[in-house]
Design an enzyme around this catalytic site. Sequence first.
Site, short mmCIF file in Angstrom:
data_model
loop_
_atom_site.label_atom_id
_atom_site.label_comp_id
_atom_site.label_asym_id
_atom_site.label_seq_id
_atom_site.Cartn_x
_atom_site.Cartn_y
_atom_site.Cartn_z
N ASP A 1 4.09 2.58 2.50
CA ASP A 1 3.15 3.55 1.96
C ASP A 1 3.76 4.34 0.90
O ASP A 1 4.53 5.16 1.12
CB ASP A 1 2.40 4.41 3.39
N THR B 1 -1.99 4.65 -2.76
CA THR B 1 -1.06 5.75 -3.06
C THR B 1 0.30 5.09 -4.10
O THR B 1 0.86 5.64 -4.82
CB THR B 1 -0.28 6.39 -1.92
N THR B 2 0.45 3.72 -3.67
CA THR B 2 1.53 3.20 -4.40
C THR B 2 0.77 2.83 -5.83
O THR B 2 1.63 2.98 -6.88
CB THR B 2 1.80 1.76 -3.76
N ASP C 1 -4.60 4.74 6.68
CA ASP C 1 -5.11 4.37 5.42
C ASP C 1 -6.49 3.36 5.68
O ASP C 1 -7.34 3.69 4.81
CB ASP C 1 -4.06 3.15 4.89
#
Lengths: 527, 535
Positions: free
Chosen positions: B69, B102-103, B400
């Site tokens: 994550d 988020t990546t 997530d």
Amino acid sequence: MAVDRIFKDEANEEKGERARMASFIGAMAIADLVKTTLGPKGMDKILQSTGRGRAVTVTNDGATILKSLHIDNPAAKVLVDISKVQDDEVGDGTTSVVVLAGELLREAEKLVAAKIHPMTIISGYRMAAECARNALLHKVMDNKEDAEKFKSDLMKIAMTTLSSKILSQDKEHFAELAVDAVLRLKGSTNLESIQIIKKPGGSLKDSFLDEGFILDKKIGIGQPKRIENAKILVANTAMDTDKVKIYGARVRVDSMSRVAEIETAEKEKMKEKVQKIIAHGVNCFVNRQLIYNFPEELFADAGILAIEHADFDGIERLALVTGGEIASTFDNPESVKLGHCKLIEEIMIGEDKLIHFSGVELGQACTIVLRGASHHVLDEAERSLHDALCVLSQTVNDSRVLLGGGWPEMVMAKDVDELARKTPGKKSHAIEAFSRALVAIPTIIADNAGLDSAELVAQLRAEHQKEGCTAGIDVISGSVGDVAQLGISESFKVKQAVLLSATEAAEMILRVDEIITCAPRKRENRM
Amino acid sequence: MALAFDEFGRPFIIIKEQEQKTRLRGLDAQKANISSGKAVARILRTSLGPKGMDKMLQSPDGDVTITNDGATILEQMDVDNQIAKLMVELSRSQDYEIGDGTTGVVVLAGGLLEQAERLLERGIHPIRVAEGYEMASRIAVENLERISEKFDFGLSNIEPLVQTCMTTLSSKIVNRCKRSLAEIAVKAVLAVADLERKDVNLELIKVEGKVGGKLEDAELIYGIVVDKDMSHPQMPKKIEDAKIAILTCPFEPPKPKTKHKVDIDTVEKFQTLRVQEQKYFDDMVQKCKDVGATLVICQWGFDDEANHLLMHRNLPAVRWVGGVELELIAIATGGRIVPRFQELTPEKLGKAGLVREKSFGTTKDRMLYIEHCANSRAVTIFVRGGNKMIVEETKRSVHDALCVARNIIRNNSIVYGGGSAEISCSIAVEAAADRYPGVEQYAIRAFADALDSIPMALAENSGLQPIETLSAVKSQQIKENNFYYGIDCNDVGTNDMREQNVFETLIGKQQQILLATQVVKMILKIDDVISPTDY
């Protein structure tokens, strides 16, 4: 322009191949460390603590060894963690799980060197693990219906577990102890009601299971040493000075005589409390907290056996065994459930006096008294026995049983090999590697016993091509033997947990391609 | 260094203790900033997509985290560089706002910075680049809107939701059982969702984990799981049709907040106090009993005597329950949190069909399950796993998935994943670039190239030839005027993302582009970096 340093001082990162290498090496080092303790001829380790006294532990238990290590390598920490979880969850197989994970990674390293992507290896491993589990499921035996057979299964499992420990000399004796103790639990996995008391002296053979309950305490002076048909009140109450709990209360007096008055009132209060307790019609009173001399004297006068400072576990167990409730108030004697037992007496084990409750109502709890030459032996004996008890209690719930001695690994390896042959693509290499990792376990067992592992494992593999084969490694005679006849069994639940958590851990470590280590927190020197 | 002088010719000291600071100015500053931003993006680049790798992080205390994550990786990294900190912030704000991607957002920002560097080298002013990026991002967001699709779901048809959550989970270590986890996440979100207002309060979903067992054992509990056990070992372990008194006052004698003293100077006072004290406990228990409670859950501890009295009066109790859990229990059971014994009334009690204690493994770990609640608007997802790191990572992954499900309920537009949306935007931006006069044109074109960095990273991580694959997919999209084509990461054999069921939320994607552009703009506008040297 060169990239500025992004991390703080002393923090560092390792990338790609180097990261993978670091985690493989760390994990394998841990696996190699505990490898030699595997199997009936495995060796022990001496651990010396860095704390005060430099206490020494001698053990064969994987979880205990790993717990005590100070490890810096993050991948190694993953393995330590799975071993700890295995210990909490099923109690045994703590070494096997680490060794299997280590072998899986060792095989994976070779594949990575052969330019196979870790993700491909992972998906191959997953397929293989699933296949191996199914292979085990096909071969399990379930003797739940037949009580006699089930008990013999339990005996075998206990003996197999104990055979790799310090207790192996007297494994039959201890296996019996463990099976008896666990069967008393009647299916509950709450091992708290089995108490293990360690007393140095005598030999391991002198250890015994007591049906009643033994409390490692002394009887107060001047109180009866033997009570028949005892009525026991188990309590958790202050018997020193019963403080006024209302906040802010304090004694403020203006003369000595007042002090004396209040002191008497306090005494009076305690006396009343004692009277109330006596009014319950008990002849034995066990308290978790201290009993001061004054109430103790009162109890002695009333001919009541008072035991002070029984620890919390002791109290809980005693309440469980005698069927009483743990009381803290004594105003309603009619509704407090008292505990009963036929006989309370003081017994001597070695040099120590203990209190023995026999003829208790609920047969659930029992006490195992371990004897042995030294503390180290006793500690290790306790750990071994604990392992056996855990495995047995899990087996009582999930009564599926497998054979031992490398048999399950060979069964799994055979099926996994077949799967590898059928699978197209690069995954088949990974599946093959999985089977090699499985075979490594019997190999290590044989190696530890000083046998010709290559020869034995090859023979074993050949044997397993036959349908319904029960061949495993017979470490005692040093040959391939029929493990069904030798009575070597293992619990399915343990094997399954070993397989699944080892695969999960290997998968996790394989997925890593970068290690970022933060700067270690500075410890202030408090000297 | 340019020095300023006052009218007497003495140099001004503008920055105190000048020689102890390092200072970068102009193009150097921009380049240094860009390269550190890129360095952060490079760390995350390999984590993108279903075949992305994990990172192992060791905290200052030696604890190990293994995760995929982006937000977690960046948060736990010991970052010192200022620009790197900005990137960390970027990923965090995506996490707060959307919870997923988020990546991706960091990789996109990295791509934008890389393109900007080239433009700067050609002598284009950073502000012009920033403005060009701004325009391009608007085009991209509009394009996303255009290619997005609404899809219908209802309580009976949760399949689309599950598919979207599966896309999120497929890049995590839990992808082995993504189907069951996705279903759990969707059911949990639907259980607490307010479909009328299209809102979901994720705080009503508690994610609890325990080591042991296997991933497949994860379950959804319509109720609350508390990591506590009954206060007295002999209390019943199972209560049916429980009426729960939820207390925030201790079973102890009251402690007035004002300072006071009770002086004992006579024997009588001593006696009365004693009686008083016993009465306190009796009264407390009696009050609970009177209102008909069959279970007491308390935020504080109990005195030994009170504990026994409760047990004696057959009133099971749980102590030391944390504030958040207490609130959840109150919501789930429809009870009210009662701060004083005097205020206990039968209406304030919570109701639950079944309360039971469950023990795990060989240690004496026990947890309390409160199920069949009156108001099942609070649920718990209970995660198991082989080791601590897996459990933690699963919890993050489930979080997530929950966020994604919530986003769809808020706005049911989706775009196709697998890089297809980025490719489509890249085509649209590229096409629009020519219409802009001026230097911005170059920046817009660079933006299109930067968008390509995401499908490129996906292809790279999946072991495909990045440039070949990307150009093939791009030409396919243009030729067939069809924006479903993306990178076939799982080697399924088709790159039609509609067939592969790879969806992402529209707001998630839009937010990624907007946030990344903003941060890059901010970084480009910096032309002077002053940092104190280490001492």
